[in-house]
Design a protein around this motif. Structure first.
Motif, mmCIF file in Angstrom:
data_model
loop_
_atom_site.group_PDB
_atom_site.id
_atom_site.type_symbol
_atom_site.label_atom_id
_atom_site.label_comp_id
_atom_site.label_asym_id
_atom_site.label_seq_id
_atom_site.Cartn_x
_atom_site.Cartn_y
_atom_site.Cartn_z
ATOM 1 N N LYS A 1 0.749 -1.285 0.085
ATOM 2 C CA LYS A 1 -0.056 -0.145 0.133
ATOM 3 C C LYS A 1 0.762 1.215 0.043
ATOM 4 O O LYS A 1 0.467 2.284 -0.653
ATOM 5 N N THR A 2 1.887 1.137 0.713
ATOM 6 C CA THR A 2 2.902 2.391 0.917
ATOM 7 C C THR A 2 3.489 2.624 -0.787
ATOM 8 O O THR A 2 3.635 3.711 -1.235
ATOM 9 N N ARG A 3 3.935 1.646 -1.418
ATOM 10 C CA ARG A 3 4.646 1.699 -2.587
ATOM 11 C C ARG A 3 3.567 2.158 -3.730
ATOM 12 O O ARG A 3 3.643 3.242 -4.451
ATOM 13 N N VAL A 4 2.427 1.605 -3.484
ATOM 14 C CA VAL A 4 1.090 2.083 -4.316
ATOM 15 C C VAL A 4 0.856 3.635 -4.252
ATOM 16 O O VAL A 4 0.731 4.361 -5.141
ATOM 17 N N ALA A 5 0.915 4.244 -2.974
ATOM 18 C CA ALA A 5 0.685 5.731 -2.505
ATOM 19 C C ALA A 5 1.767 6.411 -3.188
ATOM 20 O O ALA A 5 1.618 7.594 -3.619
ATOM 21 N N ILE A 6 3.116 6.137 -3.034
ATOM 22 C CA ILE A 6 4.067 6.613 -3.438
ATOM 23 C C ILE A 6 4.069 6.719 -5.047
ATOM 24 O O ILE A 6 4.157 7.827 -5.698
ATOM 25 N N LYS B 1 1.511 6.756 -6.767
ATOM 26 C CA LYS B 1 0.369 7.655 -7.209
ATOM 27 C C LYS B 1 0.645 9.093 -7.013
ATOM 28 O O LYS B 1 0.467 9.743 -8.029
ATOM 29 N N HIS B 2 1.405 9.382 -5.829
ATOM 30 C CA HIS B 2 1.975 10.821 -5.647
ATOM 31 C C HIS B 2 2.806 11.166 -6.637
ATOM 32 O O HIS B 2 2.954 12.382 -7.247
#
Length: 117
Positions: free
Chosen positions: A92-97, A99-100
């Motif tokens: 989830k952290t990698r996906v958020a990064i 996306k950002h």
């Protein structure tokens, strides 16, 4: 040949039935019998994919996809399922990064927050 539903409105309460006819036969039948009309019924659709949600995957399938993804760490499959070496929080952290990063790239700012030309 399609199946059509008809109703005879000359009978009290109407009598409804199905006929297996070609399109030409249906048109001819309705021309000869003015008291009969075709009933349009909704089509029954089965499955989760109709509402756009898609079918849900069970945990066994997810585990199998993670096992495969762990053998191909730089693949899109690994990006989605993460493999067995990454926790759910890491995925989830990698996906958020990611996306950002896409938002920043689209806005035209570099990593130093200065406008790029």
């Amino acid at each position: 040949m399609p199946t059509y539903t008809f109703i005879d409105e000359s009978i009290d309460g109407g009598m409804e039935w199905d006929e297996f006819l070609s399109i030409a036969e249906k048109e001819e039948f309705l021309e000869k019998n003015k008291q009969i009309r075709q009933v349009i019924k909704p089509v029954a659709l089965v499955g989760d994919h109709i509402s756009g949600v898609g079918p849900k995957t069970d945990e066994g399938f997810k585990e199998n996809m993670q096992r495969i993804a762990s053998k191909y760490p730089n693949s899109p499959l690994a990006d989605k399922f993460g493999g067995s070496t990454q926790s759910h929080a890491e995925i989830k952290t990698r996906v958020a990064i990611d996306k950002h990063r896409k938002v920043v790239e689209r806005s035209g700012f570099s990593a130093s927050k200065k406008k790029t030309l």
